[in-house]
Design an enzyme around this catalytic site. Structure first.
Site: not given
Lengths: 1037, 350
Positions: A390, A731, A735
């Site tokens: 990310d 998170d 996901d």
């Protein structure tokens, strides 16, 4: 591009409407195809979900809703009915993933690994006793005991492994404790605050800005309500919510809010239509738990090792059984050989100690903020070859920070490090004085009170991200901002809105003699510039001419090109004569000038990378790990951050960069010349599987921007198709399938949702990318060290199996008993196993490529070197001691050959030795035990050397430092002490088959121990001298 | 150069990735691998591109087959892979090694084991030089002496029927055979008649031949088999010979000879009413000690004590325990029923 429903919606909302669009939209179909593999596996579940998701509550009128759920919009449910519904539907919480029952887990431990072999050994023991008993009821119970010991070993190691696993699972349990959420609900016509777990369908709840939506809610009324659906759909923009039915698709319509999303602003009242697992998020979470969890690489490696050992022992055992039976040994003896071979081959204590080693590493990693949920995942990170990371929060600090300033025709760089400590730009200019005043005054953000002792950067602020950044920036440089604002009392203000694109406020001057007002304004730079006629240079107002405007645009473009959010600042002193002190400013009619202002400067903000990240990315790169950024952010910002952290290295170019440099169209550029690529979610959507594979394989530096969390799954699958071991950070709830699918899913400890943490194998406690790198390092280290452990273990296998084979063929008295081999496996070798886990890396393990799947833990050179080189030396050394013990007692080697049958005959009590002496059976037995003890001691002594040489695989021991790992010496001490206790302490316990050994026999094997050390040093020397040569290939494990 | 080579290939042969990863793998294993080798490897790859492609095609075919019948073929495929591992005709490799590689590794191991064998042999040789061939280094394991009886045929239970010679004939044969070495003529010829009642100590180097004292068969009188060739078995008065295990250098302590005494082990003591011992002293004379080991004390014959059970209760099992008695003799070790004592049963049927 969010217009079309994302993957989940394609699967979930099986309404005819969507199917129709599918037909018309080739692209959409394509996406569907791509996720087909996944679809197929979960088809059944999906079918269920489709049926359940015939959600049409959004189409119903309020009255219909009331009827459907038996509720009243004004008075809510009655408490009694709510209690009934709660009992019927269960609490409004996601049920945790289904756990394997503890008994099953324990039983798995009892049959996994080597346990099966040991069970077979134990059963053979009892069969042997059965045969003995049927021949002679008074025969000794030794075999019964041995069988019992083997079973005990299985059970104890099973309990131990189970305990270790349970302990590591418990670490996660501490996570589960969340602060219980409260919901404001109307029941019995009263507003009550209850834990959101107790919500039931039909409840009327009120939500306001900042709340988490407590369940799936159909809105009944809304006041400027906006929700953040990013965890569900990946849209990062706030979505406005009203009570109007706007779309057939429940995910798209405006009158439904989803469980676990957040209400950003406004307020709303709604009716609960789904709770707990039947919410959309609940269904996704259950879908994620269905995505198969792949076996961890280390589990595969250990399984491989178990297969090798089990294969070898079964092979040898069967071969010898056949040989012994065919040369007319009694079946009983053959069975006993078989037991001996199996037990000697199986390293009983190894798997338990591997667990210990892994949990030691897990502990070490936990200290470095990597919390490992699944012990085996400790190593997975070490073999990772691609990390999909990310951006926000992981690579960056997750807060807007002032990065650049432009005034006096110059760009200044601000310090964006976490501490913000040294701002080095020139602050002497008069322009800066004016600019700083605008920054301070034209800002509505405020520190929350009561944080006097908190460092500025860590203080909590009420206000939006950019204002917070500006507030902190000015607080650091100017000191107490609140005080300055107090001195410049605000008389009027126009907050920022998307139509004006500027924010304005009017203040009194802090100089009591100066009766003028100061109007300050900030906003989108081009809009601010439009309103200006002058520009401040070095504190002086200058006319804003063509060249100055050009300079402005150049700076603006440059800062924008860095992916930064740029704000323009201007001000105007309102003359005291026109605007006297009593002048009443009206913000609606704007009775003050908003043009011909004086432009002061630009400020650009970015969510800056964490200061540790660039270093970590470099480390990853040198470790051969490809770092792919997957973000929902703009490509430009993503690319800028990627560049600044090194995911796109300084020299490499994207296709666009090349096109720009060569001044040609992008289509003309050879795609494969570009090392880097920035791919947006939209482009990704249009790609076929082959194209994606090609992309992933041919670009070493990739940034995926504007992607949805669902696309992450596609990217992960693409990487895995290339044979990579993929680590994924995430998170959001959405996901979780990607986290599950990845070889190692890494959830964020701070911002991560529970679903993500549940799906992940590992949790980053500080959300910091750099922690992953330390995890990689630990993972690689433990792999290397486990390799050493395996090599160490295998070595003595030779010394334990060969005696049995020679005993069968040459027929001398048994050199080492089955029980004695257990002393080594479960006694002297245990602490050394663990000690090797503490060994430091031989050299920079972060400088080599990640392990490929074919690079086994136990590879051919390891087996060959351990068994056929060191193992043979150990065996020979032990035999020398054995022969010496017998020779000094009276039986010279020549007398021993072929002696077995007579030796073991209980009726022969006057067996003649080489000196003509006659021995009773028991005297011989005692000598045999002395032989066992001597053989055992010889192995232990040589295992000390074996342990020392295993400290390194390539470097000289002296280079590594003989005393670099203190635990090794603890291990050596433990070996000696256990051997001493067995010989001298328990020497009189006959069932242990140990005797007190003459002191000199302890030192007999020392020369061979030294030989082992010297030989291994020579091996390592050749490996270092001729890297890549024959020796290296065949002798380096 | 290598990367370029890959990049050129990659777009046209998407399946080429596999090979690139494999390359990486090789590089991993020897990540210190020098440039030379890489170049060599590349030359190989470039030199025989057809081979690679062919392999690739095969693999594709295999994959397709695999997809068609995902479950049924796996075992067959595994078997094929195994077979290929054992003998790969294309690259002439067995167990992933070529003939050349095999011979190299065999030669290396041959030399390794040869030198290891040499080292171990030298070690063993020098070690055994320090161990005397005449005198055992330690005798504490074989002390105190064990006891054994004759006749012995697999069992310590004497069951025979006086009137059926078949049941006791093998005892007689066994005893006769055992006593051949004690024949008076032989003893007189080979051994010396040394003075009784004292140790027969022979000084001199340990490698000198030692003389042995005579123990004549005739010493055993009624149990010698000379007068009664059936050793009393035909009359239900069996002779049993008892011998003490030889131990090099063993001397009964304090110069008292070791005596033998037998009695009923369990049950009525009167089951054995009388035992005659031959020699009458029921002891092992001191002159037979010490023993100098079989290499030098070649003609040594163990002294014997014969027990003549002249009046034993018939038709019932009588457990008998014969013990050695004397200073320095232990006859009550729990685990060892043959140290200083021997237990046997007599069941004489008439």
């Amino acid at each position: 591009f969010q217009k079309k429903p994302e993957m989940y919606s394609v699967e979930l909302s099986g309404t005819k409407n969507i199917e129709k669009t599918d037909k018309g939209d080739g692209k959409e179909k394509h996406r569907d195809l791509k996720s087909k593999g996944w679809n197929c596996r979960r088809n059944h579940q999906i079918q269920e979900i489709k049926e359940e998701l015939n959600l049409n509550d959004h189409k119903l009128s309020n009255e219909d809703l009331e009827n459907k759920y038996g509720t009243n919009i004004v008075t809510g449910l009655s408490s009694a009915r709510a209690a009934n519904l709660l009992a019927r539907d269960g609490p409004n919480a996601l049920s945790p993933p289904k756990e394997t029952p503890e008994v099953v887990k324990f039983l798995k431990q009892l049959v996994g690994g080597f346990s099966i072999l040991l069970w077979i050994g134990a059963i053979l023991c009892w069969i042997a006793y059965g045969i003995q008993y049927s021949n002679d009821p008074s025969s000794s119970l030794d075999n019964v005991y041995l069988g019992a010991v083997l079973v005990l070993v299985v059970i104890l190691t099973g309990i131990f492994a189970y305990y270790q696993e349970a302990k590591s699972t418990n670490i996660m349990a501490s996570f589960g404790k969340m602060i219980p959420q409260q919901a404001l609900v109307i029941r019995d016509a009263e507003k009550k605050t209850i834990p959101s777990e107790q919500l039931v369908v039909g409840d009327i709840v009120e939500i306001k800005g900042g709340d988490q939506i407590p369940a799936d809610i159909r809105l009944l009324s809304s006041q400027g309500c906006k929700v953040d659906n990013s965890s569900l759909t990946g849209e990062s923009e706030p979505q406005s919510r009203s009570c109007d039915f706007t779309d057939d698709n429940p995910l798209e319509t405006k009158n439904i809010c989803f469980y676990s999303t957040t209400c950003l602003e406004g307020a709303a009242t709604g009716m609960v239509i789904n709770t707990g697992d039947s919410t959309i998020i609940g269904q996704i979470a259950s879908l994620a738990s269905g995505v198969g969890n792949e076996k961890t690489p280390i589990a595969i490696e250990i399984e491989h090792f178990v297969h090798i050992v089990a294969g070898v022992s079964v092979f040898i055992g069967i071969i010898f059984f056949i040989i012994t039976v065919s040369i007319k040994y009694p079946v009983l003896d053959s069975i006993i050989f078989l037991i001996g071979v199996i037990v000697a081959n199986v390293p009983e204590g190894l798997l338990a100690t591997v667990t210990v080693s892994l949990s030691l590493t897990a502990k070490r990693m936990a200290k470095k903020n990597c919390l490992v949920k699944n012990l085996e995942a400790v190593e997975t990170l070490g073999s990772t070859s691609i990390i999909c990371s990310d951006k926000t929060g992981t690579l960056t600090q997750n807060r807007m920070t002032v990065a650049h300033l432009w005034f006096d025709n110059q760009i200044f760089t601000a310090d964006t490090s976490e501490e913000h400590s040294n701002q080095t730009f020139d602050q002497s200019s008069g322009t800066w004085a004016s600019l700083s005043k605008i920054i301070t005054l034209c800002n509505r953000a405020e520190f929350k009170p009561g944080q006097e002792n908190v460092p500025i950067m860590k203080k909590t602020v009420v206000g939006d991200a950019s204002e917070t950044a500006l507030l902190k920036f000015s607080e650091v440089i100017l000191g107490d901002v609140m005080e300055i604002r107090k001195r410049n009392r605000k008389v009027a203000e126009i907050p920022f809105n998307s139509i004006n694109k500027f924010q304005l406020s009017i203040h009194e001057m802090d100089d009591p003699n100066d009766k003028r007002f100061l109007m300050v304004m900030k906003g989108a730079p081009e809009r601010i510039l439009e309103k200006c006629s002058t520009i401040m240079i070095n504190g002086q107002e200058q006319p804003l001419d063509q060249s100055r405007a050009k300079a402005f645009y150049t700076a603006y473009m440059e800062l924008g090109g860095l992916g930064e959010r740029v704000l323009g600042f201007c001000h105007l002193y309102l003359p005291a004569d026109e605007f006297p002190e009593t002048y009443s400013f009206d913000v609606d009619t704007m009775n003050f000038p908003t043009s011909n202002l004086c432009f002061v400067g630009l400020l650009s903000m970015i969510d800056p990378p964490r200061s540790t990240v660039p270093d970590a990315v470099t480390k990853c790169r040198s470790a051969g790990i490809k770092v792919i950024m997957v973000t929902g952010d703009h490509p430009i910002t993503a690319k800028a951050i990627a560049r600044s952290v090194g995911i796109i290295s300084a020299k490499s170019e994207t296709v666009e960069d090349i096109a720009k440099r060569l001044n040609i169209a992008m289509e003309q550029v050879n795609k494969w010349d570009a090392k880097a690529a920035v791919v947006t979610g939209m482009e990704l959507k249009d790609m076929s599987q082959e194209q994606l594979d090609e992309l992933l394989a041919n670009h070493s530096e990739i940034v995926f921007a504007r992607t949805s969390p669902q696309q992450k799954l596609i990217i992960v699958e693409g990487c895995q198709r290339l044979g990579a071991v993929v680590a994924v950070t995430g998170d959001g709830v959405n996901d979780s399938p990607a986290l599950k699918k990845a070889d190692i899913g890494i959830a964020m400890g701070i911002v991560g949702s529970d679903a993500a943490k549940n799906a992940a194998d590992m949790v980053l406690l500080d959300d910091n990318f750099a922690s992953i790198v330390t995890g990689v390092e630990e993972g690689r280290l433990i792999f290397d060290n486990l390799k050493k452990t395996m090599a160490y273990t295998l070595t003595k296998n030779m010394a334990m199996v060969l005696p049995f084979m020679l005993y069968t063929i040459i027929e001398f008295p048994l050199p080492i008993a089955t029980v004695t081999t257990l002393f080594i496996d479960l006694g002297t070798d245990i602490i050394p196993f663990i000690a090797l886990a503490y060994e430091k890396a031989e050299r920079d393990i972060m400088n080599r490529k990640p392990r490929h799947k074919n690079d086994r833990l136990v590879n051919k050179p390891l087996v060959l070197y351990s068994l056929l080189n060191i193992g043979v030396i150990v065996t020979l050394g032990a035999f020398v001691v054995y022969f010496t013990v017998y020779a000094q007692a009276g039986f010279r080697p020549s007398a021993l050959i072929g002696l077995r049958v007579k030796w073991e005959n209980n009726d022969v009590n006057d067996l003649e030795d080489s000196y003509g002496q006659e021995w009773t059976r028991y005297q011989r037995q005692y000598l045999e035990w002395t032989g066992y003890t001597a053989f055992f001691v010889a192995i232990v002594v040589q295992q000390i050397a074996n342990l020392i040489i295993r400290k390194t695989r390539r470097n000289s021991i002296f280079h590594q430092g003989l005393f670099s790992n203190k635990i090794i010496w603890v291990g050596i001490a433990s070996q000696i002490i256990i051997a001493l206790i067995l010989s001298y302490g328990l020497g009189s316990v006959t069932t242990l088959n140990c005797t007190m050994l003459r002191a000199q026999y302890w030192f007999m094997a020392v020369p061979y121990a030294i030989l082992i050390w010297v030989y291994d040093e020579v091996r390592k020397l050749f490996i270092r001298l001729y890297p890549g040569g024959w020796w290296d290939k065949n002798m380096y494990y | 150069m290598r990367r370029q080579h890959r990049s050129r290939r990659a777009p046209t042969f998407p399946h080429g990735y596999r090979y690139r990863l494999d390359d990486q793998d090789e590089a991993n294993q020897n990540y210190l691998a020098d440039e030379e080798e890489e170049a060599e490897e590349e030359a190989r790859v470039m030199g025989v591109p057809n081979l690679e492609e062919k392999e690739k095609e095969e693999e594709q075919n295999e994959e397709e087959e695999g997809q068609g019948q995902p479950t049924g073929n796996t075992w067959w495929q595994k078997l094929q892979l195994m077979n290929e591992y054992l003998w790969d005709p294309e690259q002439r490799m067995s167990l992933a090694r070529t003939g050349q590689s095999w011979s190299l590794i065999l030669v290396i191991y041959f030399f390794f084991y040869a030198s290891l064998a040499a080292v171990i042999t030298v070690c063993m040789y020098t070690l055994f030089l320090t161990i005397s061939t005449y005198m055992p280094t330690f005798t504490e394991r074989v002390k105190p002496p064990g006891v054994m009886i004759r006749p012995f045929a697999h069992s310590l239970n004497f069951n025979f029927n006086v009137s059926e010679p078949d049941t006791w004939q093998h005892y007689v044969i066994s005893l006769n055979g055992f006593l051949q070495g004690y024949n008076d003529s032989l003893q007189e010829e080979m051994n010396v008649d040394c003075p009784p009642g004292q140790y027969f100590i022979q000084d001199g180097n340990e490698d000198e031949d030692k003389k042995a004292c005579q123990f004549k068969r005739s010493f055993l009188k009624n149990c010698s088999g000379l007068e009664d060739p059936t050793f009393g078995y035909s009359t239900g008065q069996p002779c049993i010979l008892l011998k003490m295990n030889r131990i090099v250098g063993f001397r009964p302590e304090l110069g008292d000879p070791v005596k033998v005494s037998c009695k009923v082990q369990r049950g009525d003591e009167n089951d054995i009413r009388s035992i005659n011992y031959y020699p009458e002293s029921a002891s092992f004379d001191l002159r037979y000690y010490p023993y100098y080991g079989k290499l030098t004390h070649v003609n040594y014959t163990s002294p014997l004590v014969a027990m003549h059970f002249t009046d034993v209760v018939k038709n019932q099992v009588v457990p008998v325990q014969c013990q050695l008695k004397g200073k320095g003799i232990i006859n009550d070790v729990i685990n060892d029923h043959f140290v200083g004592r021997v237990i046997f049963t007599l069941n004489i049927e008439t």
